[in-house]
Design an enzyme around this catalytic site. Sequence first.
Site, PDB file in Angstrom:
ATOM      1  N   HIS A 175       0.853  -1.193   0.000  1.00 16.14           N
ATOM      2  CA  HIS A 175       0.000   0.000   0.000  1.00 16.14           C
ATOM      3  C   HIS A 175       0.890   1.245   0.000  1.00 16.14           C
ATOM      4  CE1 HIS A 175      -4.155   1.672   0.863  1.00 16.14           C
ATOM      5  NE2 HIS A 175      -3.374   2.742   0.861  1.00 16.14           N
ATOM      6  N   GLU A 177     -11.487   2.862   6.165  1.00  9.74           N
ATOM      7  CA  GLU A 177     -10.671   3.790   6.951  1.00  9.74           C
ATOM      8  C   GLU A 177     -11.534   4.985   7.352  1.00  9.74           C
ATOM      9  OE1 GLU A 177      -6.293   5.862   6.989  1.00  9.74           O
ATOM     10  OE2 GLU A 177      -7.466   6.106   5.158  1.00  9.74           O
TER      11      GLU A 177
END
Length: 360
Positions: free
Chosen positions: A33, A220
């Site tokens: 990521h 998130e």
Amino acid sequence: MIGGLDTPPPSGSDYSTDEHVRDLKALPKAHLHLHFTGSMRHSTLLELAARDGIRLPDQLVSGWPPELSAADEKGWFRFQRLYDVARSVLRTEGDVRRLIREAAEDDVADGGRWLEIQVDPSGYAARFGGITAFTDLVLDAVADASRGTGLGMAVIIAANRTRHPMDARVLARLAAQYAGHGVVGFGLSNDERRGRTEDFDHAFRIAERAGLRLVPHGGELRGPEHITRVIDSLHANRLGHGVRAAEDQALLDRIASSGIPLEVCPTSNVSLGVYSSLTEVPLPTLLAAGATIALGADDPLLFGSRLLGQYAAMRAAHDLSDVQLAELARMSIRASAAPDATKQRLGAEVDAWLAAPDGE
């Protein structure tokens, strides 16, 4: 603001106990990521801006790393504005090659052995001759950086969920063209509170038919309900972030049993206000449920911490043993798109790190 996370703890700290002695820099890891622009070194940003007379906001100069929050849309807009300013300093083919080479060098210095860098070609199309020409440039630069550093590398093409879903379809077709030729996945990034996730399902079906990994962001800035939607609508087989699955045990059990890896980015979570401290990042809850976790740095340029920092932060915040840290590294490798032979070799390197005498 979080600082110093990339600096190994001094001798004489809590890490001198028997369970906390091995050098995290030497622990082999996969990095899954990392965003293209956000991977830029701060020093490179300053140098390129000075070269072309680009005035940077104070948050990217004297106030770096910037104080950030994404608690509301205004906060995300300020974050995105800094990102766009950083993107503007990349003006030549040499700039792109330098960014990718330095990202590879930084990952190698942090113990990285495999990197999947995520890019939205549409953000650079106007300056570099279109999305295909820019993708060709990125893939060639990745191949050069991989040869030069020894780091295994691949590319994930990501659409922007704040743009029209038709744009995502165009990028999915682009990604499909390069499947098996340097591109290993298709993602969906930016503020997950924007746009309807279901509107992007067509783009993900294009990528799915091409055999690409489906790696959208989710979980998130929004919670478990949105994670479920991302999995069901986009058929995610790896999830960017996903950390808030910890809020729903049934969902977390589903993720664990399905083997959907979560790309957890601790310093990003804290910098954007998802959690108020590193100790609140629910890594122990995710691990206890059997979830596969791959720690990632997200955007080091804006969050001030690279790959090593994520491991050091979680070691400190949750008192992780070297055995647990080694398993985190193994999970990152297993969750990657690296060839099976590479995964086996890197897994053996992790075993060797853990088997080595303490401190070596």
